[in-house]
Design an enzyme around this catalytic site. Structure first.
Site, PDB file in Angstrom:
ATOM      1  CE  LYS A   1      -3.950  -2.246   2.227  1.00  0.00           C
ATOM      2  NZ  LYS A   1      -3.337  -3.559   2.536  1.00  0.00           N
ATOM      3  NE  ARG A   2       6.366   0.704   0.889  1.00  0.00           N
ATOM      4  CZ  ARG A   2       6.290  -0.130   1.926  1.00  0.00           C
ATOM      5  NH1 ARG A   2       5.145  -0.275   2.565  1.00  0.00           N
ATOM      6  NH2 ARG A   2       7.344  -0.807   2.337  1.00  0.00           N
TER       7      ARG A   2
END
Length: 279
Positions: free
Chosen positions: A97-98
């Site tokens: 989830k960057r």
């Protein structure tokens, strides 16, 4: 040139069943398996899951946070797990989830989407909430490397609604805007685009949203969060054929016996196939 992720995912879903199994070695699962909450336990857990499932399911999804909490030794276990899972034939979706801007987003993309990177994965989860355009370095590198992205759009956590359902000045919600961007990314890609959306299986009827993005829809929430494969047609409607349900505890709680893990995954994949039908 590497075959695009969307094409590889479509084939894996058709051949192995439309199921993604998360590798989430959190402390309570390690304890349930009789393992220590340490690097040795992490390594044993990860190797068992990979050896049991990488040759059977379409996608494995390691959650990087559960490895990062052990520092460099934990990340080394993650590197080995990604490599071994891909060698066994599973597609690997890195759940990290960057999301950031500019050179920082480019560095995150290089960590997971550059083919010679130690953590290179077939796809990566990303967050668009610094503006969809902030994801451009990841989009560009994914196209170049034949990888994919899964962009948070309509997530299953109840807190997500305060951002995702917010309405812009043009009258369109933030989530609808993300979905529209993904449809543009996937235009002309067959049989499945490489840029997917994360859409929770627990959200009920989503008929007010256009889920026809041309790419896959990663659907967390099956199992421990309360959704079942039978819920999928009601939630996803006409987009059902592109749904990749994701389950973690619903499979992992059956470990550590490899045969039990495989049986749980096979059972869920069969239930999903039945729910999806010819969609």
């Amino acid at each position: 040139m590497t075959e695009p992720f969307g094409a590889r995912l479509r084939r894996a879903m058709d051949e192995r069943g439309p199921l993604c199994v998360g590798i989430d070695p959190h402390a309570s699962l390690l304890a349930d398996w009789g393992l220590g909450d340490d690097v040795a336990g992490l390594e044993r857990f990860s190797r068992t899951v990979v050896e049991a499932l990488a040759g059977h399911v379409a996608v494995l999804k390691p959650q990087s946070a559960f490895y990062e909490r052990f520092g460099s030794r934990g990340v080394a276990v993650l590197e080995a797990s990604v490599r071994e899972a891909r060698e066994a034939g599973a597609l690997v979706l890195m759940d990290a989830k960057r999301g950031d801007i500019g050179s920082t987003m480019a560095a995150y993309a290089e960590s997971f989407l550059r083919p010679d990177a130690p953590l290179f994965s077939d796809a990566l989860t990303v967050s668009p909430y610094l503006g969809y355009g902030s994801l451009k370095p990841a989009v560009d590198l994914a196209r170049q490397s034949g990888a994919g992205l899964f962009v948070l759009a309509l997530t299953s956590n109840p807190e997500g609604g305060e951002v995702q359902h917010a309405v812009r000045a043009d009258g369109r919600s933030v989530a609808a805007t993300v979905l529209a961007h993904l449809a543009a990314e996937n235009a002309g890609q067959e049989p499945l685009g490489s840029f997917g959306a994360v859409v929770g299986a627990t959200l009920g009827d989503l008929g007010s949203y256009d889920l026809d993005t041309g790419g896959p829809l990663l659907a967390p929430g099956i199992g421990a969060q309360g959704a079942t494969p039978a819920d999928l047609p009601r939630v996803f409607g006409p987009a059902l054929g592109r749904v990749l349900p994701s389950v973690s505890r619903g499979v992992l709680r059956h470990g550590p016996a490899p045969a039990a893990l495989r049986a749980a995954a096979d059972r869920l994949a069969s239930e999903v196939r039945k729910a999806v039908g010819d969609a």
